[in-house]
Design a protein around this motif. Structure first.
Motif, PDB file in Angstrom:
ATOM      1  N   ILE A   1       0.831  -1.213   0.000  1.00  0.00           N
ATOM      2  CA  ILE A   1       0.000   0.000   0.000  1.00  0.00           C
ATOM      3  C   ILE A   1       0.858   1.252   0.000  1.00  0.00           C
ATOM      4  N   ILE A   2       1.890   1.283   0.838  1.00  0.00           N
ATOM      5  CA  ILE A   2       2.723   2.481   0.967  1.00  0.00           C
ATOM      6  C   ILE A   2       3.573   2.718  -0.284  1.00  0.00           C
ATOM      7  N   THR A   3       4.216   1.664  -0.774  1.00  0.00           N
ATOM      8  CA  THR A   3       5.084   1.820  -1.939  1.00  0.00           C
ATOM      9  C   THR A   3       4.293   1.881  -3.242  1.00  0.00           C
ATOM     10  N   ARG A   4       3.079   1.308  -3.247  1.00  0.00           N
ATOM     11  CA  ARG A   4       2.219   1.259  -4.435  1.00  0.00           C
ATOM     12  C   ARG A   4       2.931   0.611  -5.630  1.00  0.00           C
ATOM     13  N   LYS A   5       3.807  -0.334  -5.327  1.00  0.00           N
ATOM     14  CA  LYS A   5       4.491  -1.062  -6.395  1.00  0.00           C
ATOM     15  C   LYS A   5       3.532  -2.041  -7.064  1.00  0.00           C
ATOM     16  N   ASP A   6       3.784  -2.282  -8.323  1.00  0.00           N
ATOM     17  CA  ASP A   6       2.967  -3.223  -9.079  1.00  0.00           C
ATOM     18  C   ASP A   6       3.604  -4.610  -8.984  1.00  0.00           C
ATOM     19  N   PHE A   7       2.922  -5.524  -8.283  1.00  0.00           N
ATOM     20  CA  PHE A   7       3.442  -6.875  -8.102  1.00  0.00           C
ATOM     21  C   PHE A   7       2.774  -7.873  -9.041  1.00  0.00           C
ATOM     22  N   SER A   8       2.263  -7.384 -10.165  1.00  0.00           N
ATOM     23  CA  SER A   8       1.619  -8.278 -11.126  1.00  0.00           C
ATOM     24  C   SER A   8       2.604  -9.289 -11.719  1.00  0.00           C
ATOM     25  N   PHE A   9       3.912  -8.974 -11.648  1.00  0.00           N
ATOM     26  CA  PHE A   9       4.917  -9.897 -12.164  1.00  0.00           C
ATOM     27  C   PHE A   9       4.975 -11.196 -11.363  1.00  0.00           C
ATOM     28  N   LEU A  10       4.345 -11.202 -10.194  1.00  0.00           N
ATOM     29  CA  LEU A  10       4.339 -12.406  -9.366  1.00  0.00           C
ATOM     30  C   LEU A  10       3.329 -13.447  -9.839  1.00  0.00           C
TER      31      LEU A  10
ATOM     32  N   SER B   1       2.672 -15.541   1.051  1.00  0.00           N
ATOM     33  CA  SER B   1       3.221 -14.182   1.120  1.00  0.00           C
ATOM     34  C   SER B   1       3.167 -13.512  -0.252  1.00  0.00           C
ATOM     35  N   ALA B   2       3.490 -14.280  -1.290  1.00  0.00           N
ATOM     36  CA  ALA B   2       3.447 -13.739  -2.646  1.00  0.00           C
ATOM     37  C   ALA B   2       2.021 -13.382  -3.050  1.00  0.00           C
ATOM     38  N   VAL B   3       1.059 -14.214  -2.660  1.00  0.00           N
ATOM     39  CA  VAL B   3      -0.343 -13.948  -2.990  1.00  0.00           C
ATOM     40  C   VAL B   3      -0.835 -12.686  -2.284  1.00  0.00           C
ATOM     41  N   ILE B   4      -0.432 -12.481  -1.040  1.00  0.00           N
ATOM     42  CA  ILE B   4      -0.832 -11.279  -0.301  1.00  0.00           C
ATOM     43  C   ILE B   4      -0.322 -10.027  -1.004  1.00  0.00           C
ATOM     44  N   LEU B   5       0.946 -10.038  -1.409  1.00  0.00           N
ATOM     45  CA  LEU B   5       1.514  -8.906  -2.142  1.00  0.00           C
ATOM     46  C   LEU B   5       0.785  -8.702  -3.469  1.00  0.00           C
ATOM     47  N   TYR B   6       0.578  -9.792  -4.186  1.00  0.00           N
ATOM     48  CA  TYR B   6      -0.058  -9.718  -5.507  1.00  0.00           C
ATOM     49  C   TYR B   6      -1.488  -9.199  -5.409  1.00  0.00           C
ATOM     50  N   GLN B   7      -2.268  -9.733  -4.458  1.00  0.00           N
ATOM     51  CA  GLN B   7      -3.675  -9.348  -4.340  1.00  0.00           C
ATOM     52  C   GLN B   7      -3.817  -7.901  -3.884  1.00  0.00           C
ATOM     53  N   THR B   8      -3.002  -7.482  -2.925  1.00  0.00           N
ATOM     54  CA  THR B   8      -3.057  -6.100  -2.458  1.00  0.00           C
ATOM     55  C   THR B   8      -2.699  -5.133  -3.580  1.00  0.00           C
ATOM     56  N   SER B   9      -1.649  -5.464  -4.319  1.00  0.00           N
ATOM     57  CA  SER B   9      -1.251  -4.647  -5.462  1.00  0.00           C
ATOM     58  C   SER B   9      -2.338  -4.629  -6.533  1.00  0.00           C
ATOM     59  N   SER B  10      -2.996  -5.760  -6.719  1.00  0.00           N
ATOM     60  CA  SER B  10      -4.050  -5.853  -7.727  1.00  0.00           C
ATOM     61  C   SER B  10      -5.217  -4.927  -7.397  1.00  0.00           C
ATOM     62  N   ILE B  11      -5.531  -4.783  -6.117  1.00  0.00           N
ATOM     63  CA  ILE B  11      -6.589  -3.855  -5.702  1.00  0.00           C
ATOM     64  C   ILE B  11      -6.182  -2.423  -6.020  1.00  0.00           C
TER      65      ILE B  11
END
Length: 221
Positions: free
Chosen positions: A127-136, A175-185
C-alpha cells in the motif's frame, strides 16, 4: 485544459473506487476472520473430528466455486461466510491437536502472532510503496502447481523433509499472494471485494497453518 480537468476527475473517481474497494475488502476480511475464529472455537469445544481429504476438497473447492459464481450478488456474501466458516471448522481439530502438546498454547500463539505480522507488513508495504506486483502471477501459478504435486506426493510417499518443504513453500506462496492481491486492488486488477477477501483469507489461513506446522517441527513436536 478541459482534457486535463477531465483526467483529474477520472483519476479522482478511480482513487475513490480503490478506497471503497479497500474498505469493503478489509471490513469483510475482518468480519470473516472473526466468524471463522468463532466456528473454530465451537469446533474445538465440541471436539469435532477432522474432516477426511474427500470432504475437505469437496467443501473447499465446492464453496469456492459457488462464491465465485455468486460474487456479484448478495448471495455471494452468504457463500463467503459458508466458505470461511467451513475453513474455521477444519481448523478446530488441528488446533486441538497442537493445544494437546506440552507447549501447544505457546506454539499456537506464536504462529498467530507471526501470521499477523507477516500479513500486515506485506500489506502495508504494497500500500505504501504502491508497487505493481503483477509480475508475481507467473510465480504464483508455478508455485500452486508445484505445491499441489508435492501435497499429492506426500500422501503416497514417505520422504524425509517433504512435509517441512511443503510448509515452507506455502509460507512463500501465501506471502506472494498477499503482495499480488493487495497490489491488484491498488492498480485495478481486482474490482470485486468478495473475491479479494476470499483470496486474502485463504492466504492467511494457509500462512497460519504452515507457520504452525513449521514451529511444531522445529520444537520436535
Amino acid at each position: 485544459m478541459n482534457n486535463h480537468q477531465g483526467a483529474l476527475q477520472h483519476s479522482g473517481v478511480n482513487e475513490a473506487e480503490v478506497s471503497k474497494l479497500f474498505r469493503n475488502t478489509y471490513s469483510l476480511l475482518a468480519i470473516t476472520l472473526a466468524f471463522s475464529g468463532l466456528v473454530a472455537f465451537i469446533s474445538m469445544s465440541l471436539n469435532l473430528p477432522r474432516p477426511g481429504i474427500i470432504l475437505m476438497l469437496a467443501g473447499f473447492y465446492g464453496l469456492l466455486f459457488l462464491t465465485t459464481k455468486l460474487r456479484n450478488s448478495g448471495w455471494g456474501l452468504v457463500s463467503t461466510f459458508a466458505f470461511t466458516g467451513f475453513l474455521g471448522y477444519t481448523l478446530g481439530p488441528v488446533l486441538n491437536m497442537y493445544l494437546g502438546l506440552p507447549n501447544g498454547g505457546a506454539l499456537v500463539a506464536m504462529a498467530l502472532g507471526m501470521t499477523a505480522v507477516v500479513f500486515f507488513s506485506l500489506s502495508a508495504y504494497a500500500i505504501i510503496t504502491r508497487k505493481d506486483f503483477s509480475f508475481l502471477s507467473g510465480f504464483i501459478m508455478a508455485g500452486f502447481v508445484v505445491l499441489l504435486c508435492a501435497v499429492v506426493a506426500s500422501m503416497f510417499l514417505q520422504i524425509s523433509g517433504l512435509s517441512l518443504a511443503i510448509s515452507a513453500g506455502f509460507v512463500l506462496f501465501s506471502s506472494a499472494v498477499i503482495l499480488y492481491q493487495t497490489s491488484s486492488i491498488i492498480h485495478g486488477g481486482e474490482e470485486n471485494y468478495i473475491m479479494a477477501t476470499i483470496t486474502l483469507f485463504v492466504s492467511i489461513y494457509n500462512l497460519f497453518l504452515s507457520l504452525l506446522h513449521l514451529l511444531g517441527i522445529f520444537n520436535q513436536d
